[in-house]
Design a protein around this motif. Structure first.
Motif, PDB file in Angstrom:
ATOM      1  N   ALA A  20       0.846  -1.207   0.000  1.00 45.62           N
ATOM      2  CA  ALA A  20       0.000   0.000   0.000  1.00 45.62           C
ATOM      3  C   ALA A  20       0.880   1.255   0.000  1.00 45.62           C
ATOM      4  O   ALA A  20       0.594   2.220  -0.722  1.00 45.62           O
ATOM      5  N   ALA A  21       1.957   1.247   0.796  1.00 48.45           N
ATOM      6  CA  ALA A  21       2.853   2.418   0.835  1.00 48.45           C
ATOM      7  C   ALA A  21       3.476   2.635  -0.545  1.00 48.45           C
ATOM      8  O   ALA A  21       3.553   3.764  -1.041  1.00 48.45           O
ATOM      9  N   HIS A  22       3.876   1.548  -1.192  1.00 52.66           N
ATOM     10  CA  HIS A  22       4.476   1.622  -2.534  1.00 52.66           C
ATOM     11  C   HIS A  22       3.456   2.179  -3.534  1.00 52.66           C
ATOM     12  O   HIS A  22       3.765   3.058  -4.338  1.00 52.66           O
ATOM     13  N   GLU A  23       2.206   1.701  -3.436  1.00 53.83           N
ATOM     14  CA  GLU A  23       1.170   2.150  -4.387  1.00 53.83           C
ATOM     15  C   GLU A  23       0.760   3.600  -4.149  1.00 53.83           C
ATOM     16  O   GLU A  23       0.225   4.246  -5.041  1.00 53.83           O
ATOM     17  N   GLN A  24       1.009   4.093  -2.926  1.00 52.08           N
ATOM     18  CA  GLN A  24       0.743   5.512  -2.658  1.00 52.08           C
ATOM     19  C   GLN A  24       1.837   6.394  -3.248  1.00 52.08           C
ATOM     20  O   GLN A  24       1.817   7.605  -3.094  1.00 52.08           O
ATOM     21  N   GLY A  25       2.821   5.765  -3.868  1.00 53.32           N
ATOM     22  CA  GLY A  25       3.889   6.525  -4.521  1.00 53.32           C
ATOM     23  C   GLY A  25       5.062   6.813  -3.593  1.00 53.32           C
ATOM     24  O   GLY A  25       5.961   7.579  -3.956  1.00 53.32           O
ATOM     25  N   LYS A  26       5.074   6.214  -2.404  1.00 54.39           N
ATOM     26  CA  LYS A  26       6.215   6.435  -1.506  1.00 54.39           C
ATOM     27  C   LYS A  26       7.411   5.649  -2.020  1.00 54.39           C
ATOM     28  O   LYS A  26       7.266   4.491  -2.434  1.00 54.39           O
ATOM     29  N   ASN A  27       8.549   6.306  -1.938  1.00 57.39           N
ATOM     30  CA  ASN A  27       9.771   5.694  -2.423  1.00 57.39           C
ATOM     31  C   ASN A  27      10.345   4.858  -1.272  1.00 57.39           C
ATOM     32  O   ASN A  27      10.974   5.389  -0.374  1.00 57.39           O
ATOM     33  N   ILE A  28      10.064   3.567  -1.286  1.00 54.21           N
ATOM     34  CA  ILE A  28      10.496   2.729  -0.156  1.00 54.21           C
ATOM     35  C   ILE A  28      11.433   1.616  -0.627  1.00 54.21           C
ATOM     36  O   ILE A  28      11.452   1.268  -1.799  1.00 54.21           O
ATOM     37  N   HIS A  29      12.166   1.085   0.346  1.00 55.80           N
ATOM     38  CA  HIS A  29      13.046  -0.050   0.082  1.00 55.80           C
ATOM     39  C   HIS A  29      12.779  -1.069   1.189  1.00 55.80           C
ATOM     40  O   HIS A  29      12.506  -0.682   2.326  1.00 55.80           O
TER      41      HIS A  29
END
Ligand code: RUB
Length: 316
Positions: A143-152
């Motif tokens: 969900a964080a990734h789909e919100q456009g957050k740049n995560i690893h």
């Protein structure tokens, strides 16, 4: 892996026991469908359905979803005198409910993740463990990734089943989420050198006071997280909270066959006769937990009071 289809309750029980099917979400759903299979095979014989339920519940003692879904199905069998169609409908209801929970908890959990975060997860708490959007921990990450957050993501492989590599990395790749594979003994180094911002793991059972059982190694990560000031969350649903278990010391930790430690995929890696111990889970006390992410929101301390409030709201 090798099993193509499961045609009997005994085969299903063996697939769960041998961890062909594993992860608390997945075995919970299989428990529900297993009871339906018993109803179908026995043409609604309630005694046979009860026996199948007992067999399924005996396969793995720690994950509470399995116990709860089997009990729910057996209660439906009893109240409908073994109506096979009613049981099929109930099994479908259980899977739909779980998928909805996973989707909702993912949204709440994603609010805790900031742009640029590196998140560590342990073992596998993902879509294959829950069949849908992303399972539990991976729902939050997805969900964080789909919100456009740049995560690893640091996916932490766990001995002896190597699940972080074999399953979590596979799913992260499928979702297009950048990740780095580490083994479970590297987390202290990664935390102390500033490589990890947050930890999100699943849970096999959360007790009424917020202590949690999860794949062995989770407790070590939580201790290191506390020492390094890193928030430590579990992503789970109200279905995994066992309000009948007061605290973590009352959770039965499954002890598995030591051969699984002395051999990897059947190949011996320790001298013949080596003693080995294999607790499959460990208990992380609530004082090390920053929040319990559920489909109703994120529960924080004081856990006992706040979980008790949740217990009054939900009935699964
Ligand atoms: C897997 C494991 C997972 C939990 C939580 O255990 O510990 O982290 O099941 O996962 P095992 P989920 O492989 O021994 O079954 O959040 O998917 O329920």
């Amino acid at each position: 892996e090798e099993i193509q289809s499961i045609a009997s309750i005994e085969e299903l029980a063996e697939a769960i026991r041998s961890m062909m099917i594993r992860g608390s979400g997945a075995i919970g759903l299989c428990g529900a469908y297993g009871v339906y299979l018993a109803a179908y095979e026995s043409k609604g014989d309630v005694e046979k359905i009860r026996q199948a339920g007992d067999l399924l519940k005996s396969t793995r003692p720690t994950a509470v979803n399995l116990m709860k879904t089997v009990d729910e199905m057996v209660a439906t069998a009893e109240s409908t005198q073994g109506d096979v169609e009613a049981l099929e409908q109930k099994a479908v209801e259980i899977i739909e409910r779980q998928l909805e929970f996973e989707y909702q908890l993912g949204k709440y959990g994603a609010e805790l993740i900031e742009d640029g975060d590196t998140i560590m997860t342990h073992c596998h708490s993902g879509a294959l463990g829950g069949a849908g959007y992303g399972g539990r921990a991976l729902s939050v990450i997805r969900a964080a990734h789909e919100q456009g957050k740049n995560i690893h993501v640091f996916t932490c492989e766990t001995r002896p089943y190597l699940q972080g590599a074999r399953i979590t990395a596979y799913e992260l790749k499928k979702f297009g989420i950048p990740h780095t594979l580490i083994t479970d003994n590297m987390s202290g180094f990664c935390m102390s050198t500033g490589k990890i911002d947050k930890i999100v793991v699943g849970s096999d059972r959360v007790s009424a006071n917020g202590d949690l059982a999860n794949k062995v190694g989770t407790y070590m990560h939580a201790l290191a997280a506390k020492e390094n000031g890193i928030p430590f969350y579990t992503a789970t649903s109200s279905h995994t909270i066992d309000f009948n278990t007061p605290s973590g010391d009352a959770i039965e930790v499954e002890m598995r066959n030591a051969d699984e430690v002395t051999k990897i995929k059947g190949v011996r890696i320790a001298p013949e006769g080596t003693n080995a111990l294999y607790p499959s889970f460990d208990i992380t006390p609530n004082k090390l937990i920053s929040g319990i992410i559920t489909e109703t929101g994120v529960i924080t301390a004081p856990f006992e009071q706040n979980l008790n409030r949740l217990n009054k709201k939900v009935n699964v």
